[in-house]
Motif scaffolding. Structure first.
Motif, mmCIF file in Angstrom:
data_model
loop_
_atom_site.group_PDB
_atom_site.id
_atom_site.type_symbol
_atom_site.label_atom_id
_atom_site.label_comp_id
_atom_site.label_asym_id
_atom_site.label_seq_id
_atom_site.Cartn_x
_atom_site.Cartn_y
_atom_site.Cartn_z
ATOM 1 N N ASP A 1 6.158 -7.841 -9.518
ATOM 2 C CA ASP A 1 6.978 -6.642 -9.653
ATOM 3 C C ASP A 1 7.130 -5.925 -8.318
ATOM 4 O OD1 ASP A 1 7.058 -7.167 -12.379
ATOM 5 O OD2 ASP A 1 5.511 -5.696 -12.884
ATOM 6 N N CYS A 2 8.288 -5.328 -8.121
ATOM 7 C CA CYS A 2 8.537 -4.488 -6.950
ATOM 8 C C CYS A 2 8.269 -3.044 -7.374
ATOM 9 C CB CYS A 2 9.986 -4.652 -6.482
ATOM 10 S SG CYS A 2 10.373 -3.644 -5.037
ATOM 11 N N VAL A 3 7.309 -2.406 -6.699
ATOM 12 C CA VAL A 3 6.840 -1.080 -7.099
ATOM 13 C C VAL A 3 7.252 -0.038 -6.062
ATOM 14 C CG1 VAL A 3 4.804 0.309 -7.656
ATOM 15 C CG2 VAL A 3 4.876 -2.121 -8.291
ATOM 16 N N ILE A 4 7.962 0.987 -6.537
ATOM 17 C CA ILE A 4 8.428 2.080 -5.682
ATOM 18 C C ILE A 4 7.808 3.378 -6.197
ATOM 19 C CG2 ILE A 4 10.438 3.299 -4.750
ATOM 20 C CD1 ILE A 4 10.564 0.311 -4.160
ATOM 21 N N LEU A 5 7.075 4.061 -5.332
ATOM 22 C CA LEU A 5 6.464 5.332 -5.706
ATOM 23 C C LEU A 5 7.435 6.471 -5.436
ATOM 24 C CD1 LEU A 5 2.892 4.887 -4.159
ATOM 25 C CD2 LEU A 5 3.717 4.197 -6.428
ATOM 26 N N LEU A 6 7.600 7.360 -6.399
ATOM 27 C CA LEU A 6 8.403 8.556 -6.179
ATOM 28 C C LEU A 6 7.476 9.593 -5.553
ATOM 29 C CD1 LEU A 6 10.547 8.660 -9.434
ATOM 30 C CD2 LEU A 6 11.175 7.836 -7.176
ATOM 31 N N ASP A 7 7.737 9.895 -4.296
ATOM 32 C CA ASP A 7 6.826 10.709 -3.497
ATOM 33 C C ASP A 7 7.642 11.535 -2.515
ATOM 34 O OD1 ASP A 7 5.108 11.155 -0.974
ATOM 35 O OD2 ASP A 7 3.614 10.401 -2.388
ATOM 36 N N GLN B 1 13.085 -9.317 -10.142
ATOM 37 C CA GLN B 1 13.071 -9.410 -11.605
ATOM 38 C C GLN B 1 12.769 -8.073 -12.270
ATOM 39 O OE1 GLN B 1 13.722 -12.303 -13.487
ATOM 40 N NE2 GLN B 1 14.492 -12.931 -11.493
ATOM 41 N N HIS B 2 11.790 -7.369 -11.714
ATOM 42 C CA HIS B 2 11.363 -6.108 -12.332
ATOM 43 C C HIS B 2 11.109 -5.086 -11.232
ATOM 44 C CE1 HIS B 2 8.516 -4.044 -15.483
ATOM 45 N NE2 HIS B 2 9.610 -3.355 -15.250
ATOM 46 N N LEU B 3 11.881 -4.036 -11.252
ATOM 47 C CA LEU B 3 11.761 -2.940 -10.304
ATOM 48 C C LEU B 3 11.105 -1.783 -11.045
ATOM 49 C CD1 LEU B 3 12.449 -1.836 -7.490
ATOM 50 C CD2 LEU B 3 14.742 -1.308 -8.346
ATOM 51 N N ILE B 4 9.955 -1.353 -10.546
ATOM 52 C CA ILE B 4 9.188 -0.297 -11.216
ATOM 53 C C ILE B 4 9.104 0.921 -10.299
ATOM 54 C CG2 ILE B 4 6.959 0.368 -12.182
ATOM 55 C CD1 ILE B 4 6.455 -2.549 -12.843
ATOM 56 N N PHE B 5 9.538 2.059 -10.827
ATOM 57 C CA PHE B 5 9.393 3.330 -10.141
ATOM 58 C C PHE B 5 8.245 4.074 -10.814
ATOM 59 C CE2 PHE B 5 13.735 2.053 -9.413
ATOM 60 C CZ PHE B 5 13.945 2.369 -8.084
ATOM 61 N N VAL B 6 7.439 4.775 -10.016
ATOM 62 C CA VAL B 6 6.253 5.434 -10.562
ATOM 63 C C VAL B 6 6.225 6.902 -10.143
ATOM 64 C CG1 VAL B 6 3.730 5.403 -10.716
ATOM 65 C CG2 VAL B 6 4.965 3.259 -10.353
ATOM 66 N N ILE B 7 6.052 7.766 -11.145
ATOM 67 C CA ILE B 7 5.803 9.185 -10.908
ATOM 68 C C ILE B 7 4.307 9.375 -11.123
ATOM 69 C CG2 ILE B 7 6.253 11.547 -11.646
ATOM 70 C CD1 ILE B 7 8.899 10.515 -12.869
ATOM 71 N N GLY B 8 3.618 9.846 -10.112
ATOM 72 C CA GLY B 8 2.177 10.029 -10.210
ATOM 73 C C GLY B 8 1.809 11.251 -11.014
ATOM 74 N N GLY B 9 0.515 11.488 -11.112
ATOM 75 C CA GLY B 9 0.011 12.652 -11.809
ATOM 76 C C GLY B 9 0.102 13.888 -10.925
ATOM 77 N N PRO B 10 -0.506 14.977 -11.351
ATOM 78 C CA PRO B 10 -0.379 16.246 -10.626
ATOM 79 C C PRO B 10 -0.954 16.229 -9.210
ATOM 80 C CG PRO B 10 -1.958 16.434 -12.419
ATOM 81 C CD PRO B 10 -1.285 15.120 -12.570
ATOM 82 N N TYR B 11 -1.860 15.304 -8.932
ATOM 83 C CA TYR B 11 -2.479 15.256 -7.604
ATOM 84 C C TYR B 11 -1.971 14.094 -6.760
ATOM 85 C CZ TYR B 11 -5.520 18.531 -9.966
ATOM 86 O OH TYR B 11 -5.984 19.601 -10.682
ATOM 87 N N GLY B 12 -0.924 13.429 -7.218
ATOM 88 C CA GLY B 12 -0.366 12.343 -6.432
ATOM 89 C C GLY B 12 -0.966 10.994 -6.800
ATOM 90 N N PHE B 13 -0.987 10.099 -5.821
ATOM 91 C CA PHE B 13 -1.374 8.714 -6.068
ATOM 92 C C PHE B 13 -2.729 8.377 -5.457
ATOM 93 C CE2 PHE B 13 3.295 8.650 -6.066
ATOM 94 C CZ PHE B 13 3.514 8.096 -7.315
ATOM 95 N N ASP B 14 -3.465 7.562 -6.160
ATOM 96 C CA ASP B 14 -4.708 6.988 -5.667
ATOM 97 C C ASP B 14 -4.366 5.897 -4.651
ATOM 98 O OD1 ASP B 14 -7.690 6.589 -6.099
ATOM 99 O OD2 ASP B 14 -6.959 4.573 -6.561
ATOM 100 N N ALA B 15 -5.292 5.613 -3.758
ATOM 101 C CA ALA B 15 -5.069 4.578 -2.736
ATOM 102 C C ALA B 15 -4.764 3.221 -3.347
ATOM 103 C CB ALA B 15 -6.287 4.485 -1.824
#
Length: 157
Positions: A68-74, A98-112
């Motif tokens: 999967d191709c993962v894009i963080l919304l940041d 094949q699969h493009l995934i966008f991710v909205i993190g939680g209130p404190y952002g993203f873990d490493a």
């Protein structure tokens, strides 16, 4: 190609739910799109920010496969104008993603662990928005991008 939006916690406000649902219904004419809502972490008040981010990341990673191709919304990600975002999506489709995934993190952002797994970061704005509003804004921009690619009159430039 299919596109997913992974987010933490449910949307509470009815006006946001209606807007998100409206764009999800419109998107089904263009692309296989789904929103994956991960429940809020239980007992988060007893966790540090880092512990909460780590637990959220564990849940997010369960929905991501190796190809999967993962894009963080940041807010520190790359900014696109709507036409540029449409071109970005077009390139992903042409490159056989094949699969493009966008991710909205939680209130404190993203873990490493999520940052390490991601392929890129995308910013909707330099401003900070509620995570619930970002779902609506992103859904609208995704719909706008596909209407641009199809030459439909939704977007005016």
């Amino acid at each position: 190609m299919k596109i997913s939006l992974i987010c933490i916690g449910k949307t509470d406000d009815s006006y946001l739910i209606e807007g998100i649902d409206s764009f999800q219904k419109r998107l089904k004419f263009y692309i296989n799109f789904k929103m994956i809502v991960i429940p809020d972490i239980k007992n988060s008040k007893n966790l540090s920010k880092e512990q909460q981010k780590a637990k959220e990341s564990e849940q997010i990673l369960k929905h991501i496969n190796s190809g999967d191709c993962v894009i963080l919304l940041d807010e520190r990600g790359k900014e696109y104008r709507s036409v540029e975002f449409a071109n970005f999506l077009s390139k992903k489709m042409l490159s056989s993603t094949q699969h493009l995934i966008f991710v909205i993190g939680g209130p404190y952002g993203f873990d490493a662990s999520i940052e390490d797994r991601s392929d890129a970061k995308l910013s909707l704005s330099k401003m900070t928005f509620s995570h619930q509003m970002v779902r609506l804004f992103f859904s609208e921009q995704l719909y706008r991008a596909f209407s641009i690619l199809k030459g439909e009159p939704y977007h005016h430039e």
